[in-house]
Design a protein around this motif. Sequence first.
Motif, mmCIF file in Angstrom:
data_model
loop_
_atom_site.group_PDB
_atom_site.id
_atom_site.type_symbol
_atom_site.label_atom_id
_atom_site.label_comp_id
_atom_site.label_asym_id
_atom_site.label_seq_id
_atom_site.Cartn_x
_atom_site.Cartn_y
_atom_site.Cartn_z
ATOM 1 N N ALA A 156 32.637 28.242 76.267
ATOM 2 C CA ALA A 156 32.989 28.461 74.858
ATOM 3 C C ALA A 156 33.836 27.316 74.328
ATOM 4 N N ARG A 157 34.745 26.814 75.159
ATOM 5 C CA ARG A 157 35.615 25.716 74.735
ATOM 6 C C ARG A 157 34.801 24.447 74.494
ATOM 7 N N VAL A 158 33.862 24.153 75.390
ATOM 8 C CA VAL A 158 33.013 22.969 75.231
ATOM 9 C C VAL A 158 32.148 23.096 73.982
ATOM 10 N N GLN A 159 31.613 24.285 73.733
ATOM 11 C CA GLN A 159 30.782 24.481 72.552
ATOM 12 C C GLN A 159 31.582 24.288 71.272
ATOM 13 N N ARG A 160 32.814 24.789 71.247
ATOM 14 C CA ARG A 160 33.658 24.579 70.061
ATOM 15 C C ARG A 160 33.967 23.099 69.877
ATOM 16 N N LEU A 161 34.244 22.418 70.971
ATOM 17 C CA LEU A 161 34.552 20.993 70.910
ATOM 18 C C LEU A 161 33.408 20.194 70.305
ATOM 19 N N LEU A 162 32.169 20.591 70.610
ATOM 20 C CA LEU A 162 30.992 19.863 70.135
ATOM 21 C C LEU A 162 30.415 20.436 68.845
ATOM 22 N N GLY A 163 31.100 21.420 68.262
ATOM 23 C CA GLY A 163 30.619 21.989 67.006
ATOM 24 C C GLY A 163 29.423 22.903 67.157
ATOM 25 N N LEU A 164 29.274 23.519 68.325
ATOM 26 C CA LEU A 164 28.147 24.422 68.576
ATOM 27 C C LEU A 164 28.553 25.890 68.489
ATOM 28 N N GLY A 165 29.819 26.145 68.198
ATOM 29 C CA GLY A 165 30.273 27.526 68.104
ATOM 30 C C GLY A 165 29.500 28.296 67.039
ATOM 31 N N GLY A 166 29.086 29.504 67.371
ATOM 32 C CA GLY A 166 28.327 30.328 66.427
ATOM 33 C C GLY A 166 26.837 30.109 66.459
ATOM 34 N N LEU A 167 26.355 29.183 67.305
ATOM 35 C CA LEU A 167 24.917 28.907 67.372
ATOM 36 C C LEU A 167 24.274 29.508 68.615
ATOM 37 N N GLY A 168 25.033 30.277 69.383
ATOM 38 C CA GLY A 168 24.544 30.776 70.665
ATOM 39 C C GLY A 168 23.271 31.580 70.592
ATOM 40 N N ARG A 169 23.050 32.311 69.499
ATOM 41 C CA ARG A 169 21.858 33.165 69.391
ATOM 42 C C ARG A 169 20.632 32.425 68.883
ATOM 43 N N ARG A 170 20.792 31.192 68.481
ATOM 44 C CA ARG A 170 19.638 30.423 68.008
ATOM 45 C C ARG A 170 18.806 29.949 69.192
ATOM 46 N N SER A 171 17.488 29.959 69.022
ATOM 47 C CA SER A 171 16.623 29.417 70.063
ATOM 48 C C SER A 171 16.730 27.895 70.035
ATOM 49 N N LEU A 172 16.428 27.271 71.158
ATOM 50 C CA LEU A 172 16.515 25.817 71.226
ATOM 51 C C LEU A 172 15.561 25.149 70.238
ATOM 52 N N THR A 173 14.446 25.797 69.952
ATOM 53 C CA THR A 173 13.490 25.209 69.009
ATOM 54 C C THR A 173 14.009 25.258 67.579
ATOM 55 N N GLN A 188 12.301 33.328 72.792
ATOM 56 C CA GLN A 188 12.516 31.998 73.348
ATOM 57 C C GLN A 188 13.951 31.833 73.835
ATOM 58 N N GLN A 189 14.139 30.829 74.682
ATOM 59 C CA GLN A 189 15.452 30.565 75.252
ATOM 60 C C GLN A 189 16.442 30.189 74.160
ATOM 61 N N THR A 190 17.589 30.812 74.164
ATOM 62 C CA THR A 190 18.618 30.535 73.177
ATOM 63 C C THR A 190 19.616 29.518 73.725
ATOM 64 N N LEU A 191 20.469 29.038 72.839
ATOM 65 C CA LEU A 191 21.515 28.119 73.276
ATOM 66 C C LEU A 191 22.424 28.795 74.291
ATOM 67 N N ALA A 192 22.746 30.080 74.056
ATOM 68 C CA ALA A 192 23.590 30.815 74.997
ATOM 69 C C ALA A 192 22.941 30.887 76.375
ATOM 70 N N ASP A 193 21.610 31.117 76.416
ATOM 71 C CA ASP A 193 20.887 31.139 77.695
ATOM 72 C C ASP A 193 20.963 29.775 78.377
ATOM 73 N N PHE A 194 20.823 28.734 77.573
ATOM 74 C CA PHE A 194 20.780 27.373 78.086
ATOM 75 C C PHE A 194 22.102 26.956 78.726
ATOM 76 N N LEU A 195 23.198 27.585 78.279
ATOM 77 C CA LEU A 195 24.525 27.185 78.746
ATOM 78 C C LEU A 195 25.168 28.220 79.669
ATOM 79 N N THR A 196 24.376 29.146 80.221
ATOM 80 C CA THR A 196 24.939 30.044 81.229
ATOM 81 C C THR A 196 25.137 29.271 82.526
ATOM 82 N N ALA A 197 25.991 29.781 83.384
ATOM 83 C CA ALA A 197 26.255 29.109 84.656
ATOM 84 C C ALA A 197 24.977 28.982 85.473
#
Length: 201
Positions: free
Chosen positions: A159-176, A124-133
């Motif tokens: 990466a900076r936006v993800q850290r700002l929102l507390g999403l750092g380290g969650l890139g490999r998790r699927s959106l579900t 399934q689509q991961t957070l990292a996939d969801f936030l690619t350009a």
Amino acid sequence: MKRRAPPLHPDRHSGKPFVSLTGTLLNSEGKPALAGLQWQLFAGQCWAILGPNGSGKSTLIRALCGAAPVQAGEVTHHFLDSEPPGACAEDLIVSVSFDEQHKLLCSDAFFYQARWQSFLGEGQQTLADFLTAQSVLDINPFEILPQPVDTPSFRRRSARVQRLLGLGGLGRRSLTELSNGERRKALIARALLKNPRLLIL
């Protein structure tokens, strides 16, 4: 409507507004929702739109985004004056709502994308996939671009936006696998990466 915070640049009040609604009558499902509005938004301001259910909050937001019919008045996006010729307000305004979060997990597009990725063995689509350009800019994956969009600069900003929102380290998790709050943050991160002139939450 109630303004929650003072403008970052009060001196801009003497200049042209950012967006204005003048003598506006907005229709929701063919029925009048808001009439006689006289409202101006200036650069740097933060507003909160308050009201009971059915009072026209969503209609007002759709009108600001250019997605609701307007009668007996107009919505003017003054910020377009400083944009390149041909710029469209709809491309420079991003709205993050509960409906967007619902669509993220329940839309046909998400379902078929998950099926396609599963077929490719990617899961399934991961957070990292969801936030690619490519994903943020809604680029067709089969489109041949004159130059890459997923640049080192974009990845650093993501990466900076993800850290700002507390999403750092969650890139490999699927959106579900993300919580409701984390999915909401993912939508805000995606919205910020679009570099909107106006962000509506």
